[in-house]
Write a protein that holds these residues in place. Structure first.
Motif, PDB file in Angstrom:
ATOM      1  N   LEU A   1       0.821  -1.214   0.000  1.00  0.00           N
ATOM      2  CA  LEU A   1       0.000   0.000   0.000  1.00  0.00           C
ATOM      3  C   LEU A   1       0.851   1.258   0.000  1.00  0.00           C
ATOM      4  CD1 LEU A   1      -2.828   1.158   0.096  1.00  0.00           C
ATOM      5  CD2 LEU A   1      -2.713   1.050   2.579  1.00  0.00           C
ATOM      6  N   ARG A   2       1.996   1.244   0.674  1.00  0.00           N
ATOM      7  CA  ARG A   2       2.843   2.444   0.714  1.00  0.00           C
ATOM      8  C   ARG A   2       3.449   2.765  -0.648  1.00  0.00           C
ATOM      9  NH1 ARG A   2       5.580  -0.635   4.561  1.00  0.00           N
ATOM     10  NH2 ARG A   2       6.829  -2.168   3.519  1.00  0.00           N
ATOM     11  N   ASP A   3       3.492   1.796  -1.564  1.00  0.00           N
ATOM     12  CA  ASP A   3       3.951   2.070  -2.932  1.00  0.00           C
ATOM     13  C   ASP A   3       2.833   2.618  -3.807  1.00  0.00           C
ATOM     14  OD1 ASP A   3       6.430   1.173  -2.208  1.00  0.00           O
ATOM     15  OD2 ASP A   3       6.219  -0.796  -3.156  1.00  0.00           O
ATOM     16  N   ILE A   4       1.611   2.244  -3.502  1.00  0.00           N
ATOM     17  CA  ILE A   4       0.456   2.679  -4.300  1.00  0.00           C
ATOM     18  C   ILE A   4      -0.061   4.037  -3.828  1.00  0.00           C
ATOM     19  CG2 ILE A   4      -1.928   2.141  -4.884  1.00  0.00           C
ATOM     20  CD1 ILE A   4      -1.198  -0.776  -4.759  1.00  0.00           C
ATOM     21  N   ALA A   5       0.038   4.330  -2.543  1.00  0.00           N
ATOM     22  CA  ALA A   5      -0.573   5.526  -1.953  1.00  0.00           C
ATOM     23  C   ALA A   5      -0.152   6.835  -2.621  1.00  0.00           C
ATOM     24  CB  ALA A   5      -0.290   5.580  -0.452  1.00  0.00           C
ATOM     25  N   PRO A   6       1.148   7.090  -2.893  1.00  0.00           N
ATOM     26  CA  PRO A   6       1.480   8.373  -3.541  1.00  0.00           C
ATOM     27  C   PRO A   6       0.844   8.529  -4.920  1.00  0.00           C
ATOM     28  CG  PRO A   6       3.459   7.346  -2.673  1.00  0.00           C
ATOM     29  CD  PRO A   6       2.351   6.358  -2.533  1.00  0.00           C
ATOM     30  N   TRP A   7       0.771   7.449  -5.684  1.00  0.00           N
ATOM     31  CA  TRP A   7       0.155   7.509  -7.010  1.00  0.00           C
ATOM     32  C   TRP A   7      -1.347   7.687  -6.906  1.00  0.00           C
ATOM     33  CZ3 TRP A   7       3.060   8.613 -10.895  1.00  0.00           C
ATOM     34  CH2 TRP A   7       4.400   8.256 -10.861  1.00  0.00           C
TER      35      TRP A   7
END
Length: 75
Positions: free
Chosen positions: A23-29
């Motif tokens: 989730l921490r990789d998807i959240a900024p996008w």
């Protein structure tokens, strides 16, 4: 049934062993996409109204058809 087995054996289709994206990789996008969507919605829905940022009718005319397509009245 033989064709279904061949389709599932394709090496380009991940079947079950694909790693999950954290989730921490998807959240900024996701936040970036939401911000772009909100900016787009502002320009299509309320620009050239009471809260307009730009003078003139340039933005209104540029998004005019999209405004009607999305159901926002403008005239």
């Amino acid at each position: 049934m033989a064709s279904a087995a061949l389709f599932a054996d394709d090496i380009f289709i991940p079947v079950g062993d694909a790693p999950a994206i954290p989730l921490r990789d998807i959240a900024p996008w996701a936040v970036f996409g939401l911000l772009l969507a909100m900016i787009f919605l502002y320009f299509v829905s309320t620009e050239q109204g009471a809260l307009s940022l730009f003078k003139g009718m340039y933005i209104h005319e540029f998004v005019h058809d999209g405004r009607h397509l999305l159901g926002f009245p403008c005239h």
